[in-house]
Motif scaffolding. Structure first.
Motif, PDB file in Angstrom:
ATOM      1  N   GLY A   1      36.999  57.312  41.924  1.00  0.00           N
ATOM      2  CA  GLY A   1      37.072  56.416  40.644  1.00  0.00           C
ATOM      3  C   GLY A   1      35.792  55.523  40.999  1.00  0.00           C
ATOM      4  N   PRO A   2      35.405  54.818  39.786  1.00  0.00           N
ATOM      5  CA  PRO A   2      34.238  54.072  40.055  1.00  0.00           C
ATOM      6  C   PRO A   2      34.495  52.890  41.022  1.00  0.00           C
ATOM      7  N   SER A   3      33.322  52.185  41.280  1.00  0.00           N
ATOM      8  CA  SER A   3      33.320  51.132  42.138  1.00  0.00           C
ATOM      9  C   SER A   3      34.197  49.879  41.505  1.00  0.00           C
ATOM     10  N   GLY A   4      34.860  49.163  42.185  1.00  0.00           N
ATOM     11  CA  GLY A   4      35.743  48.033  41.753  1.00  0.00           C
ATOM     12  C   GLY A   4      37.022  48.710  40.976  1.00  0.00           C
ATOM     13  N   SER A   5      37.376  50.095  41.295  1.00  0.00           N
ATOM     14  CA  SER A   5      38.611  50.626  40.455  1.00  0.00           C
ATOM     15  C   SER A   5      39.759  50.140  41.184  1.00  0.00           C
ATOM     16  N   GLY A   6      39.491  49.612  42.500  1.00  0.00           N
ATOM     17  CA  GLY A   6      40.961  49.117  43.118  1.00  0.00           C
ATOM     18  C   GLY A   6      41.342  50.044  44.428  1.00  0.00           C
ATOM     19  N   LYS A   7      40.358  50.952  44.643  1.00  0.00           N
ATOM     20  CA  LYS A   7      40.702  52.318  45.798  1.00  0.00           C
ATOM     21  C   LYS A   7      40.871  51.464  47.187  1.00  0.00           C
ATOM     22  N   THR A   8      39.943  50.390  47.529  1.00  0.00           N
ATOM     23  CA  THR A   8      39.922  49.943  48.781  1.00  0.00           C
ATOM     24  C   THR A   8      41.266  48.838  48.906  1.00  0.00           C
ATOM     25  N   THR A   9      41.367  48.201  47.855  1.00  0.00           N
ATOM     26  CA  THR A   9      42.505  47.318  47.651  1.00  0.00           C
ATOM     27  C   THR A   9      43.834  48.135  48.098  1.00  0.00           C
ATOM     28  N   ILE A  10      44.109  49.317  47.484  1.00  0.00           N
ATOM     29  CA  ILE A  10      45.068  49.903  47.658  1.00  0.00           C
ATOM     30  C   ILE A  10      45.290  50.437  49.322  1.00  0.00           C
TER      31      ILE A  10
ATOM     32  N   GLN B   1      46.488  40.511  42.362  1.00  0.00           N
ATOM     33  CA  GLN B   1      45.794  39.983  41.661  1.00  0.00           C
ATOM     34  C   GLN B   1      44.795  39.101  42.950  1.00  0.00           C
ATOM     35  N   PHE B   2      43.481  38.948  42.447  1.00  0.00           N
ATOM     36  CA  PHE B   2      42.683  38.056  43.362  1.00  0.00           C
ATOM     37  C   PHE B   2      42.531  36.789  42.441  1.00  0.00           C
ATOM     38  N   GLY B   3      43.098  35.675  42.493  1.00  0.00           N
ATOM     39  CA  GLY B   3      43.204  34.753  41.530  1.00  0.00           C
ATOM     40  C   GLY B   3      43.505  35.022  40.207  1.00  0.00           C
ATOM     41  N   LYS B   4      42.676  35.213  39.168  1.00  0.00           N
ATOM     42  CA  LYS B   4      43.186  35.511  38.034  1.00  0.00           C
ATOM     43  C   LYS B   4      42.816  36.893  37.673  1.00  0.00           C
ATOM     44  N   ASN B   5      42.064  37.385  38.535  1.00  0.00           N
ATOM     45  CA  ASN B   5      41.702  38.731  38.474  1.00  0.00           C
ATOM     46  C   ASN B   5      42.641  39.977  38.793  1.00  0.00           C
ATOM     47  N   VAL B   6      43.299  40.545  37.809  1.00  0.00           N
ATOM     48  CA  VAL B   6      44.318  41.613  38.146  1.00  0.00           C
ATOM     49  C   VAL B   6      43.881  43.053  38.214  1.00  0.00           C
ATOM     50  N   VAL B   7      43.755  43.396  39.846  1.00  0.00           N
ATOM     51  CA  VAL B   7      43.131  44.635  40.178  1.00  0.00           C
ATOM     52  C   VAL B   7      43.944  45.831  40.177  1.00  0.00           C
ATOM     53  N   LEU B   8      45.182  45.432  40.158  1.00  0.00           N
ATOM     54  CA  LEU B   8      46.216  46.586  40.369  1.00  0.00           C
ATOM     55  C   LEU B   8      47.395  46.114  39.589  1.00  0.00           C
TER      56      LEU B   8
ATOM     57  N   LEU C   1      46.494  44.309  55.058  1.00  0.00           N
ATOM     58  CA  LEU C   1      45.151  43.398  55.326  1.00  0.00           C
ATOM     59  C   LEU C   1      45.144  42.228  54.043  1.00  0.00           C
ATOM     60  N   GLU C   2      46.022  42.943  52.799  1.00  0.00           N
ATOM     61  CA  GLU C   2      46.030  42.118  51.727  1.00  0.00           C
ATOM     62  C   GLU C   2      47.510  42.000  51.403  1.00  0.00           C
ATOM     63  N   GLU C   3      47.844  40.782  50.963  1.00  0.00           N
ATOM     64  CA  GLU C   3      49.305  40.520  50.349  1.00  0.00           C
ATOM     65  C   GLU C   3      49.488  41.066  48.972  1.00  0.00           C
TER      66      GLU C   3
HETATM   67  N1  LIG Z   1      39.018  39.756  48.820  1.00  0.00           N
HETATM   68  C1  LIG Z   1      38.760  39.800  47.630  1.00  0.00           C
HETATM   69  N2  LIG Z   1      38.691  38.716  46.927  1.00  0.00           N
HETATM   70  C2  LIG Z   1      38.330  38.765  45.646  1.00  0.00           C
HETATM   71  N3  LIG Z   1      38.302  39.825  44.752  1.00  0.00           N
HETATM   72  C3  LIG Z   1      38.346  41.069  45.451  1.00  0.00           C
HETATM   73  C4  LIG Z   1      38.503  41.127  46.715  1.00  0.00           C
HETATM   74  N4  LIG Z   1      38.705  42.420  47.209  1.00  0.00           N
HETATM   75  C5  LIG Z   1      38.421  43.063  46.064  1.00  0.00           C
HETATM   76  N5  LIG Z   1      38.339  42.244  45.127  1.00  0.00           N
HETATM   77  C6  LIG Z   1      38.161  42.679  43.463  1.00  0.00           C
HETATM   78  O1  LIG Z   1      39.136  43.797  43.358  1.00  0.00           O
HETATM   79  C7  LIG Z   1      38.375  44.684  42.500  1.00  0.00           C
HETATM   80  C8  LIG Z   1      38.725  46.035  43.293  1.00  0.00           C
HETATM   81  O2  LIG Z   1      37.841  46.141  44.319  1.00  0.00           O
HETATM   82  P1  LIG Z   1      38.223  47.288  45.317  1.00  0.00           P
HETATM   83  O3  LIG Z   1      39.441  47.530  45.716  1.00  0.00           O
HETATM   84  O4  LIG Z   1      37.156  46.849  46.466  1.00  0.00           O
HETATM   85  O5  LIG Z   1      37.567  48.587  44.743  1.00  0.00           O
HETATM   86  P2  LIG Z   1      36.856  49.944  45.113  1.00  0.00           P
HETATM   87  O6  LIG Z   1      37.355  50.198  46.403  1.00  0.00           O
HETATM   88  O7  LIG Z   1      37.483  51.120  44.141  1.00  0.00           O
HETATM   89  O8  LIG Z   1      35.429  49.919  44.611  1.00  0.00           O
HETATM   90  C9  LIG Z   1      36.990  44.339  42.412  1.00  0.00           C
HETATM   91  O9  LIG Z   1      36.980  43.692  41.105  1.00  0.00           O
HETATM   92  C10 LIG Z   1      36.650  43.456  43.579  1.00  0.00           C
HETATM   93  O10 LIG Z   1      35.860  42.528  42.990  1.00  0.00           O
END
Ligand SMILES: Nc1ncnc2c1ncn2[C@@H]1O[C@H](COP(=O)(O)OP(=O)(O)O)[C@@H](O)[C@H]1O
Ligand SMILES: [Mg+2]
Length: 270
Positions: free
Chosen positions: A53-62, A29-36, A69-71
């Motif tokens: 997958g589409p932009s914002g689907s969580g690929k970079t976060t994984i 989660q980033f704040g209340k935003n549940v990404v995965l 780099l993220e907890e």
């Molecule tokens: N550092 C961050 N702080 C807040 N929200 C983030 C951060 N990094 C990513 N997000 C949110 O996490 C979601 C997934 O992002 P991301 O993993 O970059 O997706 P993708 O790589 O598939 O485009 C998005 O809604 C993005 O706004």
């Protein structure tokens, strides 16, 4: 004779034969935003898996979670059966000490969309910095290895150049050489050609094709270059809103996707 133990999908306990990467009930989660949310998948040794997958689907976060780099908000990630940042102790989820984290984290390399070279160092210094300071290599050894790698990526004659003197494609090839200099078991590639002018993409992809052909490095690849993905990956995972909605061989994924979201996504990018 040691008794043979079955591969443990939870990745509990170190092993030489289990999956290279296990994501177990991963939550971010980033704040209340549940990404995965409750993400589960594993990657075998030497396997190359492309995430689409589409932009914002969580690929970079994984990838950033794997790179520490993220907890993690919840769940576990195992590398070679060892917990990366959090471990199960009975019913408890325990955060590991930073020394334990860095030992495992060292087996993982990442190349980003933006090349992220050190701007105040030469190409050669960019590549030798971590081998000298993290792996404890001698300067001579690190230098010789770096020149070999620069040769592999077609930039041996630019060893003394500064990043600003290189094209984006050349910088990205240096970034790949820099990641390989740490002899990673796992290489994470996050849209490494997305910031490049189209005519520079081919050389970078060729370098990565060579890495795929000539090494057994486990690779997690995020790319919109579908031909490249098809050529190098063993498996493709389609993400939507932090969930894997389809998983298939590249042949099947790119020619006969089952899920409507996958069909729409591939139509838009192909
Ligand atoms: N550092 C961050 N702080 C807040 N929200 C983030 C951060 N990094 C990513 N997000 C949110 O996490 C979601 C997934 O992002 P991301 O993993 O970059 O997706 P993708 O790589 O598939 O485009 C998005 O809604 C993005 O706004
Ligand atoms: Mg991304």
């Amino acid at each position: 004779m040691p008794t043979e133990t079955a591969p443990d999908p939870t990745g509990a306990g170190s092993s030489e034969t289990g999956p290279r990467i296990v994501m177990e009930n991963v939550r971010k989660q980033f704040g209340k935003n549940v990404v995965l949310d409750d993400l589960n998948f594993s990657v075998d040794r030497g396997e190359r898996v492309t995430l689409i997958g589409p932009s914002g689907s969580g690929k970079t976060t994984i990838l950033r979670l794997l790179m520490t780099l993220e907890e993690l908000t919840g769940g576990y990630i195992y590398v070679d059966g060892e917990p990366l940042t959090h471990a199960k102790r009975g019913e408890r989820r325990v955060k590991l000490r930073s020394g334990e984290v860095s030992r495992i984290r060292r087996r993982i390399g990442m190349v980003f969309q933006q090349f992220n070279l050190f701007p105040n160092m030469s190409v050669l210094e960019n590549i030798t910095e971590a081998p000298i300071h993290v792996l404890g290599r001698s300067k001579d050894q690190a230098r010789a290895d770096a020149l070999d790698l620069l040769d592999q990526v077609g930039l041996k004659d630019r060893a003394q150049a500064h990043p600003t003197q290189l094209s984006g494609g050349q910088q990205q090839r240096v970034a790949i050489a820099r990641a390989l200099a740490m002899e990673p078991e796992i290489l994470l590639l996050d849209e490494v050609t997305s910031a490049l002018d189209p005519e520079l993409v081919g050389d970078v992809l060729q370098v990565l094709r060579d890495v795929a052909r000539n090494t057994d490095i486990t690779m997690l690849i995020v790319t919109h270059e579908m031909q490249f993905a098809q050529d190098v990956s063993h498996r493709v995972l389609m993400f939507d809103q932090g969930h894997i909605i389809e998983e298939a061989s590249p042949q099947v994924m790119f020619t006969a996707p089952q899920h409507e979201r996958t069909q729409q996504f591939l139509q838009a990018v192909l």
